[in-house]
Design a protein around this motif. Structure first.
Motif, mmCIF file in Angstrom:
data_model
loop_
_atom_site.group_PDB
_atom_site.id
_atom_site.type_symbol
_atom_site.label_atom_id
_atom_site.label_comp_id
_atom_site.label_asym_id
_atom_site.label_seq_id
_atom_site.Cartn_x
_atom_site.Cartn_y
_atom_site.Cartn_z
ATOM 1 N N ALA A 13 3.878 4.338 10.778
ATOM 2 C CA ALA A 13 3.747 2.927 10.796
ATOM 3 C C ALA A 13 2.865 2.673 9.660
ATOM 4 O O ALA A 13 2.927 1.702 8.992
ATOM 5 C CB ALA A 13 2.674 2.673 12.204
ATOM 6 N N ALA A 14 1.975 3.620 9.463
ATOM 7 C CA ALA A 14 1.065 3.426 7.988
ATOM 8 C C ALA A 14 2.036 3.367 6.878
ATOM 9 O O ALA A 14 1.829 2.613 5.938
ATOM 10 C CB ALA A 14 -0.004 4.553 7.762
ATOM 11 N N LEU A 15 3.002 4.159 6.716
ATOM 12 C CA LEU A 15 3.970 4.335 5.733
ATOM 13 C C LEU A 15 4.788 2.842 5.532
ATOM 14 O O LEU A 15 4.859 2.467 4.445
ATOM 15 C CB LEU A 15 4.937 5.442 5.701
ATOM 16 C CG LEU A 15 5.917 5.686 4.830
ATOM 17 C CD1 LEU A 15 5.353 5.564 3.334
ATOM 18 C CD2 LEU A 15 6.703 6.680 5.095
ATOM 19 N N GLU A 16 5.269 2.529 6.676
ATOM 20 C CA GLU A 16 5.861 1.195 6.668
ATOM 21 C C GLU A 16 5.114 0.137 6.161
ATOM 22 O O GLU A 16 5.522 -0.736 5.468
ATOM 23 C CB GLU A 16 6.527 1.065 8.002
ATOM 24 C CG GLU A 16 7.391 -0.051 8.192
ATOM 25 C CD GLU A 16 8.852 -0.083 7.265
ATOM 26 O OE1 GLU A 16 9.487 -1.048 6.883
ATOM 27 O OE2 GLU A 16 9.040 0.967 6.919
ATOM 28 N N ASP A 17 3.897 -0.086 6.908
ATOM 29 C CA ASP A 17 2.976 -1.005 6.314
ATOM 30 C C ASP A 17 2.747 -0.938 4.821
ATOM 31 O O ASP A 17 2.458 -2.004 4.291
ATOM 32 C CB ASP A 17 1.723 -0.715 7.204
ATOM 33 C CG ASP A 17 0.338 -1.660 6.664
ATOM 34 O OD1 ASP A 17 0.470 -3.108 7.063
ATOM 35 O OD2 ASP A 17 -0.518 -1.336 6.185
ATOM 36 N N ALA A 18 2.380 0.110 4.347
ATOM 37 C CA ALA A 18 2.010 0.241 2.895
ATOM 38 C C ALA A 18 3.235 0.025 1.959
ATOM 39 O O ALA A 18 3.385 -0.808 1.033
ATOM 40 C CB ALA A 18 1.710 1.740 2.429
ATOM 41 N N LEU A 19 4.556 0.089 2.548
ATOM 42 C CA LEU A 19 5.636 -0.031 1.709
ATOM 43 C C LEU A 19 6.008 -1.712 1.732
ATOM 44 O O LEU A 19 6.196 -2.385 0.552
ATOM 45 C CB LEU A 19 6.952 0.504 2.583
ATOM 46 C CG LEU A 19 7.411 1.767 2.098
ATOM 47 C CD1 LEU A 19 8.426 2.308 3.021
ATOM 48 C CD2 LEU A 19 8.095 1.726 0.830
ATOM 49 N N GLN A 20 5.600 -2.287 2.934
ATOM 50 C CA GLN A 20 5.608 -4.038 2.907
ATOM 51 C C GLN A 20 4.576 -4.327 2.154
ATOM 52 O O GLN A 20 4.604 -5.653 1.509
ATOM 53 C CB GLN A 20 5.710 -4.253 4.302
ATOM 54 C CG GLN A 20 7.043 -3.918 5.154
ATOM 55 C CD GLN A 20 6.914 -4.279 6.608
ATOM 56 O OE1 GLN A 20 5.976 -5.114 6.980
ATOM 57 N NE2 GLN A 20 7.567 -3.373 7.405
ATOM 58 N N THR A 21 3.040 -4.090 2.360
ATOM 59 C CA THR A 21 2.019 -4.805 1.480
ATOM 60 C C THR A 21 2.102 -4.592 0.224
ATOM 61 O O THR A 21 1.552 -5.434 -0.395
ATOM 62 C CB THR A 21 0.978 -4.599 2.690
ATOM 63 O OG1 THR A 21 1.132 -4.279 3.907
ATOM 64 C CG2 THR A 21 -0.304 -4.921 2.125
ATOM 65 N N TYR A 22 2.059 -3.278 -0.162
ATOM 66 C CA TYR A 22 2.027 -3.011 -1.613
ATOM 67 C C TYR A 22 3.136 -2.846 -2.434
ATOM 68 O O TYR A 22 3.051 -2.024 -3.469
ATOM 69 C CB TYR A 22 0.945 -1.786 -1.532
ATOM 70 C CG TYR A 22 -0.328 -1.903 -0.729
ATOM 71 C CD1 TYR A 22 -1.295 -2.798 -1.382
ATOM 72 C CD2 TYR A 22 -0.439 -1.287 0.447
ATOM 73 C CE1 TYR A 22 -2.369 -3.057 -0.605
ATOM 74 C CE2 TYR A 22 -1.730 -1.501 0.949
ATOM 75 C CZ TYR A 22 -2.621 -2.241 0.507
ATOM 76 O OH TYR A 22 -3.742 -2.670 1.252
ATOM 77 N N ARG A 23 4.323 -3.573 -2.037
ATOM 78 C CA ARG A 23 5.635 -3.739 -2.879
ATOM 79 C C ARG A 23 5.939 -2.075 -3.200
ATOM 80 O O ARG A 23 6.341 -1.707 -4.306
ATOM 81 C CB ARG A 23 5.258 -4.285 -4.305
ATOM 82 C CG ARG A 23 4.983 -5.650 -4.254
ATOM 83 C CD ARG A 23 6.187 -6.520 -3.772
ATOM 84 N NE ARG A 23 7.544 -6.025 -4.250
ATOM 85 C CZ ARG A 23 7.877 -6.481 -5.757
ATOM 86 N NH1 ARG A 23 7.070 -7.210 -6.221
ATOM 87 N NH2 ARG A 23 9.023 -5.946 -6.189
ATOM 88 N N GLY A 24 6.002 -1.382 -2.127
ATOM 89 C CA GLY A 24 6.513 -0.074 -2.228
ATOM 90 C C GLY A 24 8.103 -0.108 -2.366
ATOM 91 O O GLY A 24 8.746 -0.835 -1.930
ATOM 92 N N ASP A 25 8.400 1.205 -3.234
ATOM 93 C CA ASP A 25 10.107 1.213 -3.510
ATOM 94 C C ASP A 25 10.412 2.104 -2.391
ATOM 95 O O ASP A 25 10.081 3.360 -2.317
ATOM 96 C CB ASP A 25 10.149 1.612 -4.847
ATOM 97 C CG ASP A 25 11.623 1.863 -5.377
ATOM 98 O OD1 ASP A 25 12.369 1.792 -4.349
ATOM 99 O OD2 ASP A 25 11.841 1.898 -6.455
#
Length: 265
Positions: A120-132
């Motif tokens: 969940a943390a990983l998915e949140d960071a992907l969405q929030t911080y423009r993760g590729d």
């Protein structure tokens, strides 16, 4: 110093998160930040590192870091003082967003409730911080090295590369492995792990004199990957004990290699 180096390929999977931001933030402060999300209705805080050059104008590679047994807890700090996070305190221009969940005491990364929070943390960071999503990498040390091998086994195709440091798959804890774990299956756990990881690029590190997690763990996993034609590099530090992570994460070539890799679609 013994060094054996080759390459491997990738891994990714869906997670459910509740209340996570769905859009990128515009201009957050760089460095270490607390980030709170809700998982199954409960609050969960993880640490995230943003490079000094972070901008919402482009997408960013994501490195997920899994700490060792000694950093377990809920203080939100201990796991940022060892391994890759320790290095980041002196490297503000690191080229990726780093996600750092914390594993509660008495648990390990493969337990269902911990695993759900991690991803969940990983998915949140992907969405929030423009993760590729094509440049998501997994690394961990000691207990986190076990988690890296385990998640590489369970979720082939999710990560662009795996970097396990002094990890393994054989049970080394009083916490029994979950039914899906290679150590819980009948047969050769090392071969099973290698078959699942397949062509995902792997660079494994271990100290030759490690008395906590035997160096044979990494050797057997690397041997199994090579036997199946895996894309694997291996660095073994002669005379080094359990703390092989300070040297591993300081390897300049590691990051050059890592950030070239992306998921094959």
């Amino acid at each position: 110093m013994q060094r054996n180096r080759r390459l491997l390929d990738t891994v990714f999977f869906p997670v459910l998160i509740a209340g996570a931001a769905a859009c990128a933030v515009s201009a957050p402060a760089a460095g270490f930040r607390d980030r709170e999300i809700r998982v199954q209705g409960e609050p969960f805080t993880y640490q995230v590192f943003l490079p000094a050059s972070w901008t919402a104008e482009k997408s960013w590679p994501i490195v997920m870091f899994l700490h060792g047994a000694g950093e377990r807890g809920t203080d939100g700090v201990a796991h940022t003082r060892v391994g890759l996070p320790r290095l980041l305190r002196r490297w503000p221009d690191f080229e990726a967003v780093v996600v750092m969940p914390q594993c509660p005491r008495g648990t390990w990364w493969g337990q269902a409730e911990v695993e759900e929070r991690v991803f969940a943390a990983l998915e949140d960071a992907l969405q929030t911080y423009r993760g590729d999503p094509e440049r998501v990498y997994l690394t961990g040390l000691s207990l986190g090295g076990y988690g890296t091998w385990a998640f590489g086994f369970k979720y082939p195709g999710k990560f662009a590369a795996l970097v396990p440091v002094c990890g393994g798959v054989a049970a080394r804890s009083r916490i029994p492995p979950p039914p899906w774990h290679p150590a819980a299956l009948d047969g050769d756990a090392y071969a099973a792990t290698a078959r699942a990881i397949g062509k995902t690029p792997v660079w494994a590190f271990h100290g030759e004199a490690d008395r906590v997690i035997p160096v044979s763990e990494s050797r057997r996993l690397v041997e199994a990957l090579r036997a199946l034609g895996g894309d694997v590099r291996y660095t073994e530090y002669e005379g080094v004990g359990h703390n092989s992570w300070d040297q591993a994460y300081a390897e300049p070539e590691l990051w050059e290699w890592l950030f070239r890799l992306r998921l094959a679609r």
